[in-house]
Design an enzyme around this catalytic site. Structure first.
Site, PDB file in Angstrom:
ATOM      1  N   ARG A   1      49.107  25.785  37.753  1.00 14.78           N
ATOM      2  CA  ARG A   1      49.705  27.101  38.051  1.00 14.78           C
ATOM      3  C   ARG A   1      50.975  26.941  38.893  1.00 14.78           C
ATOM      4  O   ARG A   1      51.909  27.734  38.762  1.00 14.78           O
ATOM      5  CB  ARG A   1      48.709  28.017  38.749  1.00 14.78           C
ATOM      6  CG  ARG A   1      48.193  27.461  40.054  1.00 14.78           C
ATOM      7  CD  ARG A   1      47.270  28.453  40.741  1.00 14.78           C
ATOM      8  NE  ARG A   1      46.597  27.831  41.872  1.00 14.78           N
ATOM      9  CZ  ARG A   1      46.164  28.515  42.913  1.00 14.78           C
ATOM     10  NH1 ARG A   1      46.316  29.810  42.979  1.00 14.78           N
ATOM     11  NH2 ARG A   1      45.549  27.896  43.897  1.00 14.78           N
TER      12      ARG A   1
ATOM     13  N   GLU B   1      45.849  45.954  33.918  1.00 16.34           N
ATOM     14  CA  GLU B   1      46.344  44.945  32.982  1.00 16.34           C
ATOM     15  C   GLU B   1      46.709  45.527  31.626  1.00 16.34           C
ATOM     16  O   GLU B   1      47.657  45.077  30.984  1.00 16.34           O
ATOM     17  CB  GLU B   1      45.304  43.828  32.814  1.00 16.34           C
ATOM     18  CG  GLU B   1      45.045  43.014  34.077  1.00 16.34           C
ATOM     19  CD  GLU B   1      44.032  43.664  35.018  1.00 16.34           C
ATOM     20  OE1 GLU B   1      43.496  44.740  34.694  1.00 16.34           O
ATOM     21  OE2 GLU B   1      43.774  43.083  36.098  1.00 16.34           O
TER      22      GLU B   1
ATOM     23  N   PHE C   1      41.626  38.291  32.571  1.00 11.82           N
ATOM     24  CA  PHE C   1      42.207  39.639  32.526  1.00 11.82           C
ATOM     25  C   PHE C   1      43.432  39.707  31.622  1.00 11.82           C
ATOM     26  O   PHE C   1      43.913  40.794  31.319  1.00 11.82           O
ATOM     27  CB  PHE C   1      42.561  40.102  33.946  1.00 11.82           C
ATOM     28  CG  PHE C   1      41.459  39.865  34.931  1.00 11.82           C
ATOM     29  CD1 PHE C   1      40.145  40.152  34.591  1.00 11.82           C
ATOM     30  CD2 PHE C   1      41.704  39.322  36.187  1.00 11.82           C
ATOM     31  CE1 PHE C   1      39.104  39.926  35.482  1.00 11.82           C
ATOM     32  CE2 PHE C   1      40.678  39.086  37.078  1.00 11.82           C
ATOM     33  CZ  PHE C   1      39.368  39.384  36.740  1.00 11.82           C
TER      34      PHE C   1
ATOM     35  N   HIS D   1      43.918  30.268  36.221  1.00  7.95           N
ATOM     36  CA  HIS D   1      42.479  30.289  36.510  1.00  7.95           C
ATOM     37  C   HIS D   1      41.642  30.326  35.241  1.00  7.95           C
ATOM     38  O   HIS D   1      40.597  30.970  35.190  1.00  7.95           O
ATOM     39  CB  HIS D   1      42.136  31.458  37.432  1.00  7.95           C
ATOM     40  CG  HIS D   1      42.719  31.318  38.817  1.00  7.95           C
ATOM     41  ND1 HIS D   1      44.059  31.092  39.042  1.00  7.95           N
ATOM     42  CD2 HIS D   1      42.144  31.381  40.033  1.00  7.95           C
ATOM     43  CE1 HIS D   1      44.286  31.021  40.338  1.00  7.95           C
ATOM     44  NE2 HIS D   1      43.146  31.180  40.969  1.00  7.95           N
TER      45      HIS D   1
ATOM     46  N   ASP E   1      34.206  31.516  42.141  1.00  9.05           N
ATOM     47  CA  ASP E   1      34.150  32.936  41.770  1.00  9.05           C
ATOM     48  C   ASP E   1      33.125  33.202  40.665  1.00  9.05           C
ATOM     49  O   ASP E   1      32.664  34.322  40.490  1.00  9.05           O
ATOM     50  CB  ASP E   1      35.526  33.440  41.318  1.00  9.05           C
ATOM     51  CG  ASP E   1      36.428  33.764  42.504  1.00  9.05           C
ATOM     52  OD1 ASP E   1      35.917  33.815  43.635  1.00  9.05           O
ATOM     53  OD2 ASP E   1      37.635  33.956  42.285  1.00  9.05           O
TER      54      ASP E   1
ATOM     55  N   ARG F   1      43.739  26.467  38.063  1.00 12.34           N
ATOM     56  CA  ARG F   1      43.789  26.507  39.519  1.00 12.34           C
ATOM     57  C   ARG F   1      43.697  25.139  40.199  1.00 12.34           C
ATOM     58  O   ARG F   1      44.347  24.922  41.225  1.00 12.34           O
ATOM     59  CB  ARG F   1      42.636  27.389  39.999  1.00 12.34           C
ATOM     60  CG  ARG F   1      42.594  27.564  41.488  1.00 12.34           C
ATOM     61  CD  ARG F   1      41.304  28.291  41.881  1.00 12.34           C
ATOM     62  NE  ARG F   1      41.285  28.602  43.290  1.00 12.34           N
ATOM     63  CZ  ARG F   1      40.182  28.823  43.984  1.00 12.34           C
ATOM     64  NH1 ARG F   1      39.015  28.787  43.390  1.00 12.34           N
ATOM     65  NH2 ARG F   1      40.248  29.089  45.263  1.00 12.34           N
TER      66      ARG F   1
END
Lengths: 318, 292
Positions: A13, A61, A86, A112, A120, A170
């Site tokens: 990223r 989004e 998303f 991610h 998460d 990530r």
């Protein structure tokens, strides 16, 4: 066998963020959009240097994808950014109608992706996005392997006319791609030549494939390792050339087996050159919370898994 | 007959509207499918936009010219894509493509897809619509782009009232005033009907005007089937724009307007007339510009 070294581990990223910073200086038509994840997407430099070309969309989004499609009409090149979950499954219909079917020059750039999002958990660990995106006619799907390649891909897609889904992640991973290596969309990169088995890897699994190659060499197995950074359009010629030589293949990806790189390679082989194939991928399962390393180990996305599949697929050769 | 660039007087719009309504019922009859009800209801506003209110790019002869970018002209987006017959008829009568092509509506290999699409390169269409709730976001992007490019032209977006049930509408409704896109005029076709029945029975939108006002829009109301009122309200919307807030027009229409047996019911939302019904409908609609 060529040996790949790296001086540091970096996150892909951040490669995207570095690419965006460069595009901000070199491409006045590039506009960045984000859905409340500016820091996660490493957009700080782009925004600081080009505040008028950044559009904060908030946690909305679906609207962001539509806004991006509308921006293209003015000759702007929108980069719509968020987490991979998303930017794919949540907005599949918006991407399908307003971007892919309408053939708009929108770059959907998502971080991610996959299990390595980590703690998460499964709500955020999308493992189905490649499948969804590659099913859309006209969509280009790219999953680069390290910082340098992600940066180069980010810059390359700005000069390509058409919808693109750029997927990165990530965790920090070895940064071994030469910084000056140009990114060619749809052109696989042969990393190591070998005669016994072809390994086709994408994203974070490319380094694992290189590690697997070393382990296989210790057992006298020569693996031919190819970085498939572009899953669509797929470099069929590179795949067929390699398997014509080795007679079998292993695919490796941080994604579901259903609909991923492995499926794409299976299609090419079945239609053109049937050969034994094994897949290293998540097998019809959601992820869970854990460290990236724990998760990759638990779900079998490791160099050791690639080695095991390679040895197994070689046994299947007639 | 197509009409070249001429900003029509409001008194002239009625004859175009009558022909467009004939086109609509003939198109859906010709393929025994399509959505006449909302198309007839929105005929007056579409005619007003394309023949009077919008600044469109033209050549030296006054014929409209289409380019995908839409820079340097006003843009229109149809979010409720199922009323494609009215958009196709208006675009053809305005000169974007041959009127004869209306006969291909919804047929194989046509540029006039069931819902508007760009894949067949039909002049006048800039985005696919049909899956509801997306057009306002696209219009927002186009309006934002015009701001970035310092293009002073406006962006119009027509939506359905049933469509207001889509969540994405409210993402866009929040985004547009927040980003001060005062070059955007949204129009809601408030006919109170949707496929499964009256909108306030299926899923009550309650007070749409108050909702848009709460989101930061300047809200106007008009009778969408009164050409004088449409003209004056669009003018008022244009004047209200440019002051920091986008404008939303709640447009009361009658679904099926102009054909008595198609009015006051949701039955003709997505039903084509049979031969007898076509004859009865055309008897109520004067042929003003010659049928395709």
């Amino acid at each position: 066998m060529k040996t790949y070294t790296f001086t540091e581990k970096k996150d892909t990223r951040s490669g995207f963020g570095a690419g965006m910073a460069e595009l901000g200086r070199s491409h006045p038509d590039v506009v960045a959009l984000c859905a409340d994840l500016v820091a996660s997407l490493k957009l700080d430099t782009f925004i600081k240097e080009n505040p008028d070309r950044f559009i904060q969309c908030g946690i909305a989004e679906a609207n962001m994808i539509g806004v991006a499609a509308g921006l293209t009409l003015n000759g702007l090149i929108p980069f719509a950014t968020t987490f991979a979950n998303f930017g794919s499954s949540r907005v599949l219909d918006q991407i399908r109608q307003a971007v892919a079917y309408s053939n708009k020059n929108v770059k959907i750039c998502v971080s991610h992706a996959g299990l390595t999002l980590g703690e998460d958990g499964a709500t955020h660990q999308v493992l189905e996005d490649i499948s969804m995106m590659k099913a859309l006619p006209g969509m280009t799907v790219i999953n680069p392997c390290d910082f340098n390649q992600t940066k180069a891909a980010t810059i390359a897609i700005a000069d390509y006319e058409g919808p693109v889904y750029l997927r990165f992640g990530r965790p920090v991973v070895p940064n071994f791609t030469p910084a000056d290596q140009p990114f060619e969309i749809g052109k696989a990169i042969l990393l190591n030549e070998g005669a016994d088995v072809s390994i086709f890897a994408t994203g974070h699994m490319v380094w694992q494939a290189l590690e697997a190659g070393k382990l296989l060499a210790e057992q006298g197995v020569e693996a031919e390792i190819t970085n498939i950074h572009t899953i669509k359009p797929l470099d069929k010629e590179a795949i067929l050339a390699s398997v014509s030589k080795t007679g079998c293949a292993v695919t490796a990806e941080e994604h579901q087996m259903n609909g991923g790189l492995g499926d794409s390679v299976a299609q090419v082989l079945a239609l053109n050159h049937p050969a034994p194939l094994e897949m290293v991928a998540v097998n019809d399962s959601f992820g869970e919370s854990g460290t990236p390393e724990q998760l990759m180990e638990k779900y079998g996305l490791t160099a050791a898994s690639i080695v095991a599949k390679a040895l197994a697929v070689i046994q299947r050769k007639k | 007959m197509i009409l070249k660039n001429k900003r029509m007087e409001t008194s002239e719009l009625a004859k175009v509207a009558s022909q467009v309504r004939r086109d609509i019922v003939r198109m859906v009859h010709g393929v025994a499918s399509g959505h006449p009800g909302g198309s007839l209801g929105c005929t007056d506003v579409l005619v007003s936009l394309y023949f009077q209110a919008m600044n469109l790019k033209t050549d030296d002869q006054g014929s409209v010219v289409f380019d995908m970018s839409g820079s340097g002209e006003d843009l229109f987006f149809l979010s409720n894509g199922h009323i494609s017959p009215v958009l196709y008829s208006v675009l053809a009568r305005r000169g974007y493509f041959p009127v004869s092509e209306l006969a291909t509506f919804r047929k194989l290999n046509s540029r006039l897809q069931g819902h508007p699409a760009t894949a067949e390169h039909l002049p006048g269409i800039r985005i696919a619509s049909g899956s509801l709730g997306q057009g306002l976001s696209v219009a927002a992007g186009a309006a934002y782009g015009k701001k970035i490019r310092n293009d002073p032209h406006r962006v119009y977006c027509l939506m359905g009232d049933g469509e207001q049930q889509e969540g994405q509408i409210w993402e866009a409704a929040a985004f547009i005033p927040h980003r001060k896109l005062d070059n955007l005029i949204a129009i809601i076709d408030f006919n109170g009907q949707q496929i499964d029945g009256p909108t306030d029975v299926v899923l009550n939108n309650r007070d749409l005007g108050a909702k848009y006002e709460a989101f930061g829009w300047t809200v106007l109301h008009m009778d969408g089937n009164n050409l004088e009122e449409v003209a004056s309200t669009l003018k008022a919307a244009q004047e209200a724009g440019g002051q920091g807030a986008p404008v939303c027009i709640i447009m009361k229409t009658e679904m099926g307007q102009g054909v008595d047996f198609m009015m006051h019911t949701h039955k003709w939302h997505g039903t084509a007339p049979n031969n007898e019904q076509l004859t009865a409908a055309l008897a109520q609609l004067e042929e003003t510009l010659s049928d395709y």
